[in-house]
Scaffold this motif. Structure first.
Motif, short mmCIF file in Angstrom:
data_model
loop_
_atom_site.label_atom_id
_atom_site.label_comp_id
_atom_site.label_asym_id
_atom_site.label_seq_id
_atom_site.Cartn_x
_atom_site.Cartn_y
_atom_site.Cartn_z
N THR A 83 0.81 -1.21 0.00
CA THR A 83 0.00 0.00 0.00
C THR A 83 0.85 1.26 0.00
O THR A 83 0.55 2.22 -0.71
CB THR A 83 -0.90 0.05 1.25
N SER A 84 1.89 1.27 0.84
CA SER A 84 2.64 2.47 1.17
C SER A 84 1.65 3.52 1.68
O SER A 84 0.84 3.23 2.56
CB SER A 84 3.46 2.99 0.00
N GLU A 140 -0.04 -3.69 3.94
CA GLU A 140 1.06 -2.79 4.32
C GLU A 140 1.67 -3.26 5.64
O GLU A 140 0.94 -3.54 6.60
CB GLU A 140 0.57 -1.34 4.46
N MET A 141 3.00 -3.30 5.68
CA MET A 141 3.69 -3.79 6.87
C MET A 141 3.96 -2.68 7.88
O MET A 141 3.92 -2.92 9.09
CB MET A 141 5.00 -4.45 6.46
N HIS A 160 3.30 0.38 10.24
CA HIS A 160 2.08 0.87 10.90
C HIS A 160 1.81 2.33 10.57
O HIS A 160 0.65 2.72 10.36
CB HIS A 160 2.21 0.71 12.42
N THR A 161 2.84 3.15 10.50
CA THR A 161 2.64 4.58 10.22
C THR A 161 2.04 4.77 8.84
O THR A 161 1.11 5.57 8.65
CB THR A 161 3.98 5.33 10.33
N LYS A 162 2.57 4.06 7.85
CA LYS A 162 2.02 4.16 6.51
C LYS A 162 0.59 3.65 6.46
O LYS A 162 -0.28 4.26 5.82
CB LYS A 162 2.89 3.37 5.52
N ALA A 163 0.33 2.53 7.13
CA ALA A 163 -1.03 1.97 7.11
C ALA A 163 -2.02 2.94 7.72
O ALA A 163 -3.13 3.13 7.19
CB ALA A 163 -1.04 0.64 7.87
N LEU A 165 -5.01 -4.86 5.13
CA LEU A 165 -4.42 -5.93 5.93
C LEU A 165 -3.04 -5.45 6.37
O LEU A 165 -2.13 -5.32 5.55
CB LEU A 165 -4.30 -7.22 5.11
N GLU A 166 -2.89 -5.18 7.64
CA GLU A 166 -1.61 -4.67 8.14
C GLU A 166 -0.75 -5.81 8.64
O GLU A 166 -1.21 -6.68 9.40
CB GLU A 166 -1.86 -3.67 9.27
#
Length: 221
Positions: A86-87, A111-112, A114-117, A136-137
Motif C-alpha cells: 500500500t505504502s 502494508e507492513m 504501521h505509520t504508513k497503514a 491488511l496490516e
C-alpha cells in the motif's frame, strides 16, 4: 450536483492524489543518507526493519501508471482486487476509484509499516473510498495466506524480491484471464519475478508497458 463519471476527478480524490504525489517527489530527501545506506545493505535487514526504514518514503506508482491501473480495473471489472504494498495509498486510491466506478468489487491491500497503514486509512476515509477498501496490516505472506476467495486482479508493488513469493502464494486463487500487474520492471530486484512471469511455461503471457519505470502486465493462461 451530478456526480463525476470518474472518481479520480472528484475534488477530494484529486486533492489527495496531488498532495501525495507532491510528497512523493521528495522521496530521495526523505530517504536520506542513512536510509540509502540501509537500502544498500537490505539483505541484512528483515522485511519489517526495511519497511520501518522506508517509513517516510512514498515509493509510489507513477501518475500515468495509476491512470493505467484505473483503466485496467474499469475494463476487467474484477470482484476482488489484491494489492501487495500500500505504502501511503496512491495506487490503492486509483484501484479503489475504478472499483467504485464499476459499481462492484473490493480492494484488499497490504502494508507492513504501521505509520504508513494509518496514514493510508486516513486518506481512504477522506476520499470516501474506505467502503471499498480492506487494509491488511502486517507481513503480506502471512496476512494473505488466509485469503479464501478468487483474486480477479493482482497488483504487485511491495518489495520487489517478494513479488514472486506473493504471486506464488496467490496462484491457487487466480483463474485463467486474471491480470497480474507489477511495477518497476527496471529495478534489479524484480528480475526473478520477471524471469518467471515472462516464461509461458509458468502459465502467463506477459507484456511490458513503458510508463515511468515500467509496468509488467501479465495474463494468467
Amino acid at each position: 450536483m451530478t456526480a463525476s463519471p470518474c472518481t479520480l476527478a472528484e475534488p477530494r480524490v484529486a486533492a489527495a492524489l496531488d498532495r501525495m504525489f507532491e510528497a512523493a517527489a521528495r522521496d530521495e530527501q526523505a530517504a536520506g543518507p542513512l536510509g540509502a545506506q540501509q537500502f544498500a545493505e537490505r539483505d541484512k535487514l528483515t522485511a519489517q526493519q526495511l519497511a520501518d526504514v522506508a517509513q517516510d518514503v512514498y515509493m509510489p506508482v507513477s501518475a500515468e501508471g495509476g491512470k493505467l491501473l484505473y483503466n485496467l480495473v474499469r475494463a476487467a471489472r474484477p470482484a476482488t482486487v489484491v494489492e501487495f504494498g500500500t505504502s501511503y495509498g496512491i495506487s490503492t486510491v486509483h484501484l479503489a476509484a475504478a472499483v467504485r466506478d464499476n459499481g462492484v468489487g473490493q480492494v484488499i491491500t497490504t502494508e507492513m509499516n504501521h505509520t504508513k497503514a494509518a496514514a493510508a486509512r486516513d486518506t481512504f476515509t477522506a476520499t470516501g473510498l474506505d467502503g471499498v477498501i480492506t487494509m491488511l496490516e502486517g507481513d503480506a505472506l502471512e496476512t494473505l495466506a488466509g485469503l479464501q476467495k478468487p483474486v480477479d486482479f493482482l497488483f504487485l508493488d511491495g518489495w520487489k524480491d517478494l513479488c514472486l513469493p506473493v504471486l506464488q502464494l496467490l496462484e491457487p486463487h487466480l483463474a485463467p484471464g486474471t491480470l497480474v500487474v507489477a511495477d518497476d520492471v527496471e529495478l534489479p530486484d524484480l528480475g526473478t519475478y520477471l524471469d518467471h512471469i515472462r516464461d509461458t511455461a509458468n502459465g502467463y503471457h506477459s507484456v511490458t508497458f513503458p510508463v515511468e519505470d515500467g509496468l509488467e502486465i501479465s495474463c494468467r493462461l
